[in-house]
Design an enzyme around this catalytic site. Sequence first.
Site, PDB file in Angstrom:
ATOM      1  N   ASP A  16       0.812  -1.224   0.000  1.00 49.46           N
ATOM      2  CA  ASP A  16       0.000   0.000   0.000  1.00 49.46           C
ATOM      3  C   ASP A  16       0.842   1.269   0.000  1.00 49.46           C
ATOM      4  O   ASP A  16       0.441   2.294   0.558  1.00 49.46           O
ATOM      5  CB  ASP A  16      -0.968   0.026   1.206  1.00 49.46           C
ATOM      6  CG  ASP A  16      -1.791  -1.241   1.271  1.00 49.46           C
ATOM      7  OD1 ASP A  16      -2.150  -1.750   0.200  1.00 49.46           O
ATOM      8  OD2 ASP A  16      -2.060  -1.711   2.388  1.00 49.46           O
ATOM      9  N   LYS A  19       2.288   1.840  -5.226  1.00 53.06           N
ATOM     10  CA  LYS A  19       3.029   1.271  -6.356  1.00 53.06           C
ATOM     11  C   LYS A  19       2.269   1.435  -7.664  1.00 53.06           C
ATOM     12  O   LYS A  19       2.863   1.674  -8.713  1.00 53.06           O
ATOM     13  CB  LYS A  19       3.301  -0.225  -6.115  1.00 53.06           C
ATOM     14  CG  LYS A  19       4.212  -0.506  -4.949  1.00 53.06           C
ATOM     15  CD  LYS A  19       4.413  -1.990  -4.728  1.00 53.06           C
ATOM     16  CE  LYS A  19       3.188  -2.693  -4.193  1.00 53.06           C
ATOM     17  NZ  LYS A  19       2.825  -2.362  -2.807  1.00 53.06           N
ATOM     18  N   GLY A  43      -3.941  -4.368  -4.180  1.00 51.88           N
ATOM     19  CA  GLY A  43      -4.943  -3.380  -4.585  1.00 51.88           C
ATOM     20  C   GLY A  43      -4.221  -2.160  -5.104  1.00 51.88           C
ATOM     21  O   GLY A  43      -3.600  -1.423  -4.337  1.00 51.88           O
ATOM     22  N   HIS A  44      -4.209  -1.973  -6.418  1.00 49.79           N
ATOM     23  CA  HIS A  44      -3.457  -0.870  -7.015  1.00 49.79           C
ATOM     24  C   HIS A  44      -4.431   0.108  -7.672  1.00 49.79           C
ATOM     25  O   HIS A  44      -5.256  -0.286  -8.492  1.00 49.79           O
ATOM     26  CB  HIS A  44      -2.446  -1.399  -8.034  1.00 49.79           C
ATOM     27  CG  HIS A  44      -1.394  -2.266  -7.413  1.00 49.79           C
ATOM     28  ND1 HIS A  44      -0.424  -2.896  -8.129  1.00 49.79           N
ATOM     29  CD2 HIS A  44      -1.174  -2.606  -6.117  1.00 49.79           C
ATOM     30  CE1 HIS A  44       0.354  -3.587  -7.299  1.00 49.79           C
ATOM     31  NE2 HIS A  44      -0.086  -3.429  -6.080  1.00 49.79           N
ATOM     32  N   GLN A 229       2.671  -6.325  -3.256  1.00 51.52           N
ATOM     33  CA  GLN A 229       3.164  -6.565  -1.902  1.00 51.52           C
ATOM     34  C   GLN A 229       4.484  -5.808  -1.691  1.00 51.52           C
ATOM     35  O   GLN A 229       4.707  -4.822  -2.373  1.00 51.52           O
ATOM     36  CB  GLN A 229       3.305  -8.073  -1.594  1.00 51.52           C
ATOM     37  CG  GLN A 229       1.980  -8.784  -1.499  1.00 51.52           C
ATOM     38  CD  GLN A 229       1.397  -9.156  -2.843  1.00 51.52           C
ATOM     39  OE1 GLN A 229       2.061  -9.711  -3.699  1.00 51.52           O
ATOM     40  NE2 GLN A 229       0.141  -8.846  -3.057  1.00 51.52           N
TER      41      GLN A 229
END
Length: 435
Positions: A16, A19, A43-44, A229
Amino acid sequence: MMDKCVTVIVGTKWGDEGKGKIAAREAKDANLVIRATGGANAGHTVIYKGMKLALHLVPGGIVYPQTTCIIGPGTVVDPDVLCSEIAMLENCGIPDVKSRLKISGRTHVILPYHKDLDELHEKMKEHPVGTTKRGIGPCYSDKDNRIGIRMYDLLLPKAELKKKIVEATKLHNQAFQENGMEECIVDANNLTNHCQSVGLKLKPCITDIAPIIADNIQNSKKIVVEGAQAFRLDLDHGDYPMVTSSNPVTAGTLCGAALPPQALKTVIGIDKAYNSRVGNGPFPTELPASIDSNGNVMEYTKPLEGDIIRELGHEYGTTTKRPRRCGWMDAVILRSAKYTCGIDYLCINHLDTLGEIGNRIGYVKICVGYSYQGNIIDFYPDDIELTHEIPEPIYKTLNGGWTIDSSCKTYDDLPELAKKFVKIVEETSNIPVKY
Ligand code: IMO
Ligand code: MG
Protein backbone atom coordinates in the site's frame (compact mmCIF):
# COMPACT_ATOMS: atom_id res chain seq x y z
CA MET A 1 25.51 -8.18 -24.03
CA MET A 2 21.86 -7.81 -23.22
CA ASP A 3 20.13 -4.44 -23.37
CA LYS A 4 19.03 -3.08 -20.04
CA CYS A 5 15.40 -2.15 -20.51
CA VAL A 6 13.58 -3.31 -17.37
CA THR A 7 12.31 -1.01 -14.60
CA VAL A 8 11.09 -2.72 -11.45
CA ILE A 9 8.70 -1.01 -9.03
CA VAL A 10 9.10 -2.51 -5.57
CA GLY A 11 7.29 -1.84 -2.29
CA THR A 12 9.70 -1.15 0.57
CA LYS A 13 7.49 -1.82 3.62
CA TRP A 14 4.22 -3.81 4.03
CA GLY A 15 2.33 -2.86 0.86
CA ASP A 16 0.00 0.00 0.00
CA GLU A 17 2.86 2.41 -0.67
CA GLY A 18 1.31 3.63 -3.93
CA LYS A 19 3.03 1.27 -6.36
CA GLY A 20 0.11 1.35 -8.79
CA LYS A 21 0.37 5.11 -9.27
CA ILE A 22 4.11 5.03 -9.98
CA ALA A 23 3.86 1.91 -12.14
CA ALA A 24 1.23 3.66 -14.25
CA ARG A 25 3.48 6.73 -14.51
CA GLU A 26 6.45 4.59 -15.61
CA ALA A 27 4.20 2.77 -18.08
CA LYS A 28 3.47 5.96 -20.03
CA ASP A 29 6.34 5.25 -22.42
CA ALA A 30 6.60 1.50 -21.84
CA ASN A 31 5.86 -1.27 -24.28
CA LEU A 32 5.36 -4.05 -21.76
CA VAL A 33 3.99 -3.94 -18.20
CA ILE A 34 4.12 -7.08 -16.06
CA ARG A 35 2.58 -8.24 -12.77
CA ALA A 36 4.92 -10.81 -11.32
CA THR A 37 3.92 -11.85 -7.79
CA GLY A 38 0.86 -12.35 -5.62
CA GLY A 39 -2.69 -12.12 -6.87
CA ALA A 40 -5.86 -10.34 -5.90
CA ASN A 41 -4.40 -9.65 -2.44
CA ALA A 42 -2.93 -6.55 -4.12
CA GLY A 43 -4.94 -3.38 -4.59
CA HIS A 44 -3.46 -0.87 -7.02
CA THR A 45 -5.25 2.37 -7.80
CA VAL A 46 -4.80 4.14 -11.14
CA ILE A 47 -6.56 7.09 -12.68
CA TYR A 48 -8.12 6.88 -16.16
CA LYS A 49 -9.85 9.96 -17.58
CA GLY A 50 -10.57 11.19 -14.06
CA MET A 51 -11.95 7.79 -12.96
CA LYS A 52 -10.27 6.03 -10.03
CA LEU A 53 -9.79 2.38 -10.96
CA ALA A 54 -8.99 -0.17 -8.24
CA LEU A 55 -7.06 -2.99 -9.90
CA HIS A 56 -6.15 -6.28 -8.25
CA LEU A 57 -4.71 -8.35 -11.10
CA VAL A 58 -4.39 -6.43 -14.35
CA PRO A 59 -1.27 -4.19 -14.45
CA GLY A 60 -2.10 -0.48 -14.14
CA GLY A 61 -0.29 0.12 -17.45
CA ILE A 62 -3.43 -1.13 -19.24
CA VAL A 63 -4.68 2.49 -19.22
CA TYR A 64 -2.09 3.35 -21.90
CA PRO A 65 -3.20 1.98 -25.29
CA GLN A 66 0.34 1.30 -26.57
CA THR A 67 1.13 -1.22 -23.81
CA THR A 68 0.96 -4.97 -23.75
CA CYS A 69 0.19 -6.12 -20.20
CA ILE A 70 1.30 -9.47 -18.85
CA ILE A 71 0.11 -11.42 -15.85
CA GLY A 72 3.27 -13.38 -15.21
CA PRO A 73 3.83 -17.01 -14.25
CA GLY A 74 4.79 -16.03 -10.68
CA THR A 75 1.32 -14.77 -9.90
CA VAL A 76 -1.75 -16.66 -8.69
CA VAL A 77 -4.97 -15.65 -10.40
CA ASP A 78 -8.58 -15.89 -9.33
CA PRO A 79 -10.28 -16.20 -12.75
CA ASP A 80 -13.58 -14.78 -11.50
CA VAL A 81 -11.89 -11.63 -10.17
CA LEU A 82 -9.96 -11.35 -13.42
CA CYS A 83 -13.09 -11.66 -15.58
CA SER A 84 -14.86 -8.92 -13.64
CA GLU A 85 -11.78 -6.71 -13.78
CA ILE A 86 -11.57 -7.11 -17.57
CA ALA A 87 -15.29 -6.27 -17.87
CA MET A 88 -14.83 -3.20 -15.64
CA LEU A 89 -11.91 -1.96 -17.78
CA GLU A 90 -13.87 -2.49 -21.00
CA ASN A 91 -16.87 -0.65 -19.53
CA CYS A 92 -14.61 2.30 -18.70
CA GLY A 93 -13.76 2.55 -22.38
CA ILE A 94 -10.17 1.30 -22.23
CA PRO A 95 -9.37 0.04 -25.73
CA ASP A 96 -8.41 -3.51 -26.76
CA VAL A 97 -8.19 -4.88 -23.22
CA LYS A 98 -8.48 -8.52 -24.26
CA SER A 99 -6.00 -8.29 -27.09
CA ARG A 100 -3.42 -6.37 -25.01
CA LEU A 101 -3.71 -8.55 -21.90
CA LYS A 102 -1.58 -11.70 -21.90
CA ILE A 103 -1.89 -14.28 -19.14
CA SER A 104 0.94 -16.76 -18.87
CA GLY A 105 -0.50 -20.26 -19.27
CA ARG A 106 1.81 -21.25 -16.41
CA THR A 107 0.01 -18.98 -13.95
CA HIS A 108 -1.64 -20.92 -11.14
CA VAL A 109 -5.36 -20.57 -10.67
CA ILE A 110 -7.05 -19.71 -7.38
CA LEU A 111 -10.24 -21.72 -6.98
CA PRO A 112 -12.96 -21.42 -4.30
CA TYR A 113 -11.41 -24.18 -2.18
CA HIS A 114 -8.20 -22.12 -1.83
CA LYS A 115 -10.21 -19.33 -0.25
CA ASP A 116 -11.95 -21.81 2.06
CA LEU A 117 -8.57 -23.26 3.04
CA ASP A 118 -7.23 -19.74 3.70
CA GLU A 119 -10.16 -19.27 6.11
CA LEU A 120 -9.51 -22.66 7.76
CA HIS A 121 -5.75 -22.18 8.16
CA GLU A 122 -6.25 -18.75 9.72
CA LYS A 123 -8.89 -20.13 12.09
CA MET A 124 -6.55 -22.91 13.23
CA LYS A 125 -3.70 -20.57 14.16
CA GLU A 126 -3.12 -19.13 17.62
CA HIS A 127 -1.54 -16.12 15.92
CA PRO A 128 -3.28 -15.68 12.56
CA VAL A 129 -1.41 -13.81 9.83
CA GLY A 130 -4.41 -11.64 9.06
CA THR A 131 -4.38 -12.67 5.40
CA THR A 132 -6.63 -11.07 2.80
CA LYS A 133 -8.51 -14.43 2.58
CA ARG A 134 -8.04 -14.40 -1.17
CA GLY A 135 -6.64 -17.94 -1.18
CA ILE A 136 -3.09 -16.79 -1.91
CA GLY A 137 -1.16 -19.03 0.51
CA PRO A 138 -3.14 -22.23 -0.20
CA CYS A 139 -2.77 -21.72 -3.97
CA TYR A 140 1.00 -21.25 -3.72
CA SER A 141 1.27 -24.30 -1.45
CA ASP A 142 -0.60 -26.43 -4.01
CA LYS A 143 1.81 -25.10 -6.62
CA ASP A 144 4.80 -26.08 -4.46
CA ASN A 145 3.18 -29.43 -3.86
CA ARG A 146 2.75 -29.86 -7.63
CA ILE A 147 -1.00 -30.33 -7.48
CA GLY A 148 -1.89 -26.84 -8.68
CA ILE A 149 -4.31 -26.06 -11.51
CA ARG A 150 -2.76 -23.74 -14.10
CA MET A 151 -4.30 -21.43 -16.70
CA TYR A 152 -3.45 -23.96 -19.41
CA ASP A 153 -5.46 -26.58 -17.50
CA LEU A 154 -8.61 -24.49 -17.88
CA LEU A 155 -8.37 -25.18 -21.62
CA LEU A 156 -8.08 -28.98 -21.28
CA PRO A 157 -10.83 -31.41 -22.34
CA LYS A 158 -13.31 -31.91 -19.52
CA ALA A 159 -12.26 -35.39 -18.42
CA GLU A 160 -8.60 -34.40 -18.14
CA LEU A 161 -9.33 -31.26 -16.16
CA LYS A 162 -11.72 -33.08 -13.84
CA LYS A 163 -9.07 -35.71 -13.08
CA LYS A 164 -6.65 -32.97 -12.03
CA ILE A 165 -9.26 -31.30 -9.83
CA VAL A 166 -10.16 -34.59 -8.13
CA GLU A 167 -6.49 -35.26 -7.42
CA ALA A 168 -5.84 -31.72 -6.19
CA THR A 169 -8.76 -31.68 -3.77
CA LYS A 170 -8.57 -35.15 -2.18
CA LEU A 171 -6.72 -34.05 0.96
CA HIS A 172 -8.41 -30.67 1.09
CA ASN A 173 -11.83 -32.34 1.15
CA GLN A 174 -10.70 -34.49 4.08
CA ALA A 175 -9.66 -31.34 5.93
CA PHE A 176 -13.04 -29.72 5.25
CA GLN A 177 -14.81 -32.88 6.45
CA GLU A 178 -12.79 -33.07 9.68
CA ASN A 179 -13.21 -29.41 10.52
CA GLY A 180 -16.95 -28.95 10.21
CA MET A 181 -16.71 -27.33 6.77
CA GLU A 182 -18.68 -29.94 4.83
CA GLU A 183 -20.27 -27.21 2.73
CA CYS A 184 -16.80 -26.48 1.27
CA ILE A 185 -16.19 -30.02 0.00
CA VAL A 186 -15.50 -29.74 -3.70
CA ASP A 187 -17.97 -31.09 -6.21
CA ALA A 188 -15.47 -31.90 -8.95
CA ASN A 189 -18.08 -31.99 -11.68
CA ASN A 190 -19.47 -28.53 -10.90
CA LEU A 191 -16.04 -27.03 -10.46
CA THR A 192 -14.81 -28.52 -13.74
CA ASN A 193 -17.76 -26.98 -15.57
CA HIS A 194 -17.10 -23.62 -13.93
CA CYS A 195 -13.38 -23.78 -14.79
CA GLN A 196 -14.17 -24.59 -18.40
CA SER A 197 -16.57 -21.67 -18.71
CA VAL A 198 -14.07 -19.12 -17.31
CA GLY A 199 -11.34 -20.81 -19.36
CA LEU A 200 -13.38 -20.13 -22.46
CA LYS A 201 -13.72 -16.44 -21.54
CA LEU A 202 -10.00 -16.06 -20.82
CA LYS A 203 -8.81 -18.21 -23.73
CA PRO A 204 -7.90 -15.26 -26.00
CA CYS A 205 -5.50 -14.02 -23.30
CA ILE A 206 -3.86 -17.28 -22.18
CA THR A 207 -0.53 -17.77 -23.89
CA ASP A 208 3.20 -18.48 -23.78
CA ILE A 209 4.74 -15.17 -22.73
CA ALA A 210 8.39 -16.09 -23.38
CA PRO A 211 8.40 -15.03 -27.07
CA ILE A 212 6.80 -11.66 -26.18
CA ILE A 213 9.47 -11.00 -23.58
CA ALA A 214 12.28 -12.13 -25.88
CA ASP A 215 11.03 -9.84 -28.63
CA ASN A 216 10.82 -6.83 -26.29
CA ILE A 217 14.29 -7.34 -24.88
CA GLN A 218 15.79 -7.94 -28.31
CA ASN A 219 14.33 -4.65 -29.51
CA SER A 220 15.26 -2.72 -26.31
CA LYS A 221 11.64 -1.84 -25.56
CA LYS A 222 10.89 -0.44 -22.14
CA ILE A 223 9.53 -3.08 -19.76
CA VAL A 224 7.99 -2.19 -16.40
CA VAL A 225 7.42 -4.71 -13.64
CA GLU A 226 4.59 -3.58 -11.39
CA GLY A 227 5.59 -5.13 -8.07
CA ALA A 228 2.86 -6.15 -5.67
CA GLN A 229 3.16 -6.56 -1.90
CA ALA A 230 6.50 -5.50 -0.49
CA PHE A 231 9.91 -6.19 1.04
CA ARG A 232 8.71 -6.89 4.62
CA LEU A 233 5.93 -9.18 3.28
CA ASP A 234 8.43 -11.33 1.34
CA LEU A 235 8.22 -15.04 2.15
CA ASP A 236 12.01 -15.39 2.45
CA HIS A 237 13.13 -11.91 3.50
CA GLY A 238 10.20 -10.40 5.38
CA ASP A 239 8.66 -10.83 8.83
CA TYR A 240 8.13 -14.61 8.56
CA PRO A 241 5.55 -16.00 9.40
CA MET A 242 3.60 -12.71 9.15
CA VAL A 243 4.20 -12.48 5.40
CA THR A 244 2.58 -13.29 2.08
CA SER A 245 3.40 -16.49 0.17
CA SER A 246 5.44 -15.06 -2.70
CA ASN A 247 8.72 -13.16 -3.20
CA PRO A 248 7.97 -9.49 -3.87
CA VAL A 249 11.65 -8.48 -3.56
CA THR A 250 13.28 -7.48 -6.85
CA ALA A 251 14.82 -10.89 -7.55
CA GLY A 252 11.46 -12.58 -6.93
CA THR A 253 9.66 -10.23 -9.29
CA LEU A 254 12.19 -10.92 -12.07
CA CYS A 255 11.66 -14.64 -11.65
CA GLY A 256 7.86 -14.24 -11.47
CA ALA A 257 7.91 -12.11 -14.62
CA ALA A 258 10.22 -14.49 -16.52
CA LEU A 259 12.83 -11.75 -16.98
CA PRO A 260 16.61 -12.29 -17.05
CA PRO A 261 18.50 -10.27 -14.39
CA GLN A 262 20.87 -8.86 -17.02
CA ALA A 263 17.99 -6.88 -18.52
CA LEU A 264 17.42 -4.97 -15.27
CA LYS A 265 18.04 -1.23 -15.64
CA THR A 266 16.40 0.51 -12.66
CA VAL A 267 14.75 -0.42 -9.40
CA ILE A 268 12.42 2.18 -7.94
CA GLY A 269 11.54 1.67 -4.29
CA ILE A 270 8.15 3.02 -3.27
CA ASP A 271 7.31 4.23 0.21
CA LYS A 272 4.91 6.55 1.98
CA ALA A 273 6.04 9.48 4.12
CA TYR A 274 4.29 7.78 7.03
CA ASN A 275 3.96 3.99 7.18
CA SER A 276 1.05 1.56 7.37
CA ARG A 277 0.42 -2.14 7.68
CA VAL A 278 -2.69 -4.34 7.33
CA GLY A 279 -2.84 -7.71 8.98
CA ASN A 280 -0.71 -8.83 11.91
CA GLY A 281 3.03 -8.78 12.50
CA PRO A 282 5.74 -6.47 13.78
CA PHE A 283 5.56 -2.74 13.02
CA PRO A 284 8.16 -0.90 15.12
CA THR A 285 6.93 2.64 14.45
CA GLU A 286 3.22 1.85 14.85
CA LEU A 287 1.26 4.50 16.76
CA PRO A 288 -1.60 3.84 19.17
CA ALA A 289 -5.03 3.80 17.51
CA SER A 290 -8.59 2.89 18.40
CA ILE A 291 -8.52 -0.44 16.56
CA ASP A 292 -9.66 -3.59 18.38
CA SER A 293 -8.02 -7.03 18.25
CA ASN A 294 -10.15 -7.96 15.23
CA GLY A 295 -8.85 -4.96 13.34
CA ASN A 296 -12.07 -2.93 13.59
CA VAL A 297 -12.14 0.77 14.41
CA MET A 298 -13.70 1.41 17.83
CA GLU A 299 -15.77 4.49 18.57
CA TYR A 300 -13.73 7.37 19.97
CA THR A 301 -14.19 11.01 20.90
CA LYS A 302 -10.52 12.02 20.92
CA PRO A 303 -8.49 10.41 18.12
CA LEU A 304 -5.13 8.87 19.01
CA GLU A 305 -2.09 9.61 16.81
CA GLY A 306 -2.64 6.45 14.74
CA ASP A 307 -6.26 7.48 14.18
CA ILE A 308 -5.20 10.93 12.97
CA ILE A 309 -2.85 9.42 10.38
CA ARG A 310 -5.47 6.87 9.28
CA GLU A 311 -8.11 9.58 8.89
CA LEU A 312 -5.90 12.09 7.07
CA GLY A 313 -4.35 9.41 4.85
CA HIS A 314 -7.66 7.55 4.23
CA GLU A 315 -5.84 4.39 5.23
CA TYR A 316 -8.40 1.69 4.56
CA GLY A 317 -7.54 -1.34 2.43
CA THR A 318 -8.29 -1.24 -1.32
CA THR A 319 -8.79 -5.02 -1.27
CA THR A 320 -10.37 -5.80 2.10
CA LYS A 321 -11.48 -2.31 3.32
CA ARG A 322 -9.74 -3.10 6.61
CA PRO A 323 -8.46 -0.07 8.57
CA ARG A 324 -4.68 0.05 8.27
CA ARG A 325 -2.36 0.28 11.26
CA CYS A 326 -0.43 3.54 10.94
CA GLY A 327 2.88 4.92 12.23
CA TRP A 328 5.87 7.13 11.52
CA MET A 329 8.30 6.72 8.62
CA ASP A 330 10.77 3.92 9.31
CA ALA A 331 13.90 4.84 7.35
CA VAL A 332 15.91 1.95 8.83
CA ILE A 333 13.82 -0.59 6.94
CA LEU A 334 14.58 1.39 3.78
CA ARG A 335 18.26 0.88 4.43
CA SER A 336 17.71 -2.88 4.68
CA ALA A 337 15.47 -2.75 1.58
CA LYS A 338 18.23 -1.01 -0.36
CA TYR A 339 20.55 -3.97 -0.14
CA THR A 340 18.02 -6.80 -0.38
CA CYS A 341 16.05 -5.25 -3.24
CA GLY A 342 18.85 -3.31 -4.93
CA ILE A 343 16.91 -0.05 -4.85
CA ASP A 344 18.41 2.70 -7.03
CA TYR A 345 16.13 5.49 -5.92
CA LEU A 346 13.06 6.15 -3.87
CA CYS A 347 9.66 7.58 -4.48
CA ILE A 348 8.00 8.90 -1.32
CA ASN A 349 4.24 9.24 -1.67
CA HIS A 350 1.95 11.23 0.63
CA LEU A 351 4.52 13.87 1.62
CA ASP A 352 1.62 16.32 1.53
CA THR A 353 -0.43 14.15 3.89
CA LEU A 354 2.50 13.91 6.31
CA GLY A 355 2.68 17.72 6.33
CA GLU A 356 -1.00 17.85 7.29
CA ILE A 357 -0.38 15.24 9.98
CA GLY A 358 2.43 17.45 11.35
CA ASN A 359 0.15 20.49 11.27
CA ARG A 360 -2.45 18.56 13.26
CA ILE A 361 -0.23 16.70 15.77
CA GLY A 362 2.42 19.43 16.08
CA TYR A 363 5.41 17.38 14.96
CA VAL A 364 6.62 14.71 12.55
CA LYS A 365 8.94 11.84 13.46
CA ILE A 366 11.34 9.70 11.42
CA CYS A 367 12.86 6.48 12.72
CA VAL A 368 16.62 6.65 12.05
CA GLY A 369 17.86 3.72 14.16
CA TYR A 370 16.74 1.02 16.57
CA SER A 371 17.54 0.11 20.10
CA TYR A 372 17.58 -3.69 20.11
CA GLN A 373 18.96 -6.24 22.56
CA GLY A 374 20.82 -3.47 24.37
CA ASN A 375 22.53 -2.16 21.20
CA ILE A 376 21.91 0.68 18.78
CA ILE A 377 21.56 -0.75 15.26
CA ASP A 378 20.97 0.69 11.77
CA PHE A 379 19.39 -2.36 10.10
CA TYR A 380 16.28 -4.47 10.59
CA PRO A 381 17.16 -7.40 12.91
CA ASP A 382 16.66 -10.92 11.59
CA ASP A 383 15.92 -12.83 14.77
CA ILE A 384 12.92 -11.16 16.40
CA GLU A 385 10.98 -14.44 16.42
CA LEU A 386 13.81 -15.79 18.58
CA THR A 387 14.26 -12.83 20.94
CA HIS A 388 10.55 -11.89 21.07
CA GLU A 389 11.69 -8.28 21.02
CA ILE A 390 10.36 -5.69 18.58
CA PRO A 391 13.13 -3.15 17.83
CA GLU A 392 12.52 0.15 19.61
CA PRO A 393 12.66 3.10 17.18
CA ILE A 394 15.08 5.96 17.70
CA TYR A 395 13.44 9.05 16.24
CA LYS A 396 14.44 12.40 14.82
CA THR A 397 11.63 14.90 15.40
CA LEU A 398 10.68 17.85 13.19
CA ASN A 399 8.52 20.42 14.95
CA GLY A 400 5.39 21.38 13.04
CA GLY A 401 4.12 20.33 9.64
CA TRP A 402 3.81 21.84 6.16
CA THR A 403 1.41 22.46 3.34
CA ILE A 404 2.08 21.36 -0.22
CA ASP A 405 -0.20 22.61 -2.98
CA SER A 406 -0.43 21.77 -6.66
CA SER A 407 2.07 24.51 -7.60
CA CYS A 408 4.80 22.44 -5.92
CA LYS A 409 6.41 20.39 -8.70
CA THR A 410 10.07 19.92 -7.76
CA TYR A 411 12.21 19.36 -4.67
CA ASP A 412 13.13 23.06 -4.66
CA ASP A 413 9.46 24.07 -4.41
CA LEU A 414 9.00 22.08 -1.18
CA PRO A 415 8.59 23.84 2.18
CA GLU A 416 11.88 23.86 4.19
CA LEU A 417 10.66 21.33 6.76
CA ALA A 418 9.55 18.88 4.06
CA LYS A 419 13.00 19.21 2.45
CA LYS A 420 14.57 18.45 5.81
CA PHE A 421 12.37 15.34 6.09
CA VAL A 422 13.49 14.12 2.68
CA LYS A 423 17.16 14.75 3.57
CA ILE A 424 16.88 12.70 6.77
CA VAL A 425 15.26 9.83 4.84
CA GLU A 426 18.07 9.95 2.26
CA GLU A 427 20.82 10.06 4.88
CA THR A 428 19.37 7.19 6.92
CA SER A 429 18.43 4.93 4.03
CA ASN A 430 21.45 5.77 1.88
CA ILE A 431 19.10 5.95 -1.14
CA PRO A 432 18.45 9.11 -3.18
CA VAL A 433 14.83 10.27 -3.23
CA LYS A 434 13.83 11.03 -6.82
CA TYR A 435 10.08 11.55 -6.66
P1 IMO B 1 -0.35 -4.26 -2.49
O1 IMO B 1 0.25 -4.79 -3.75
C1 IMO B 1 -1.03 -4.65 1.77
C2 IMO B 1 -0.68 -8.68 3.55
C3 IMO B 1 -1.96 -9.08 4.23
C4 IMO B 1 -1.44 -9.99 5.32
C5 IMO B 1 -0.27 -10.70 4.62
C6 IMO B 1 -0.60 -12.07 4.07
O2 IMO B 1 -1.66 -3.59 -2.64
O3 IMO B 1 0.63 -3.43 -1.72
P2 IMO B 1 -2.06 -12.85 1.97
O4 IMO B 1 -3.51 -12.66 1.67
O5 IMO B 1 -1.13 -12.28 0.97
O6 IMO B 1 -1.73 -14.27 2.31
O7 IMO B 1 -1.83 -12.02 3.35
O8 IMO B 1 0.11 -9.85 3.55
N1 IMO B 1 -0.81 -8.22 2.13
C7 IMO B 1 -0.89 -6.94 1.76
N2 IMO B 1 -0.97 -5.80 2.47
N3 IMO B 1 -1.00 -4.55 0.43
C8 IMO B 1 -0.87 -5.67 -0.31
O9 IMO B 1 -0.67 -5.62 -1.64
C9 IMO B 1 -0.88 -6.94 0.34
N4 IMO B 1 -0.82 -8.22 -0.07
C10 IMO B 1 -0.77 -8.98 1.03
O10 IMO B 1 -2.63 -7.96 4.76
O11 IMO B 1 -0.89 -9.25 6.36
MG1 MG C 1 -2.80 -3.04 -0.95
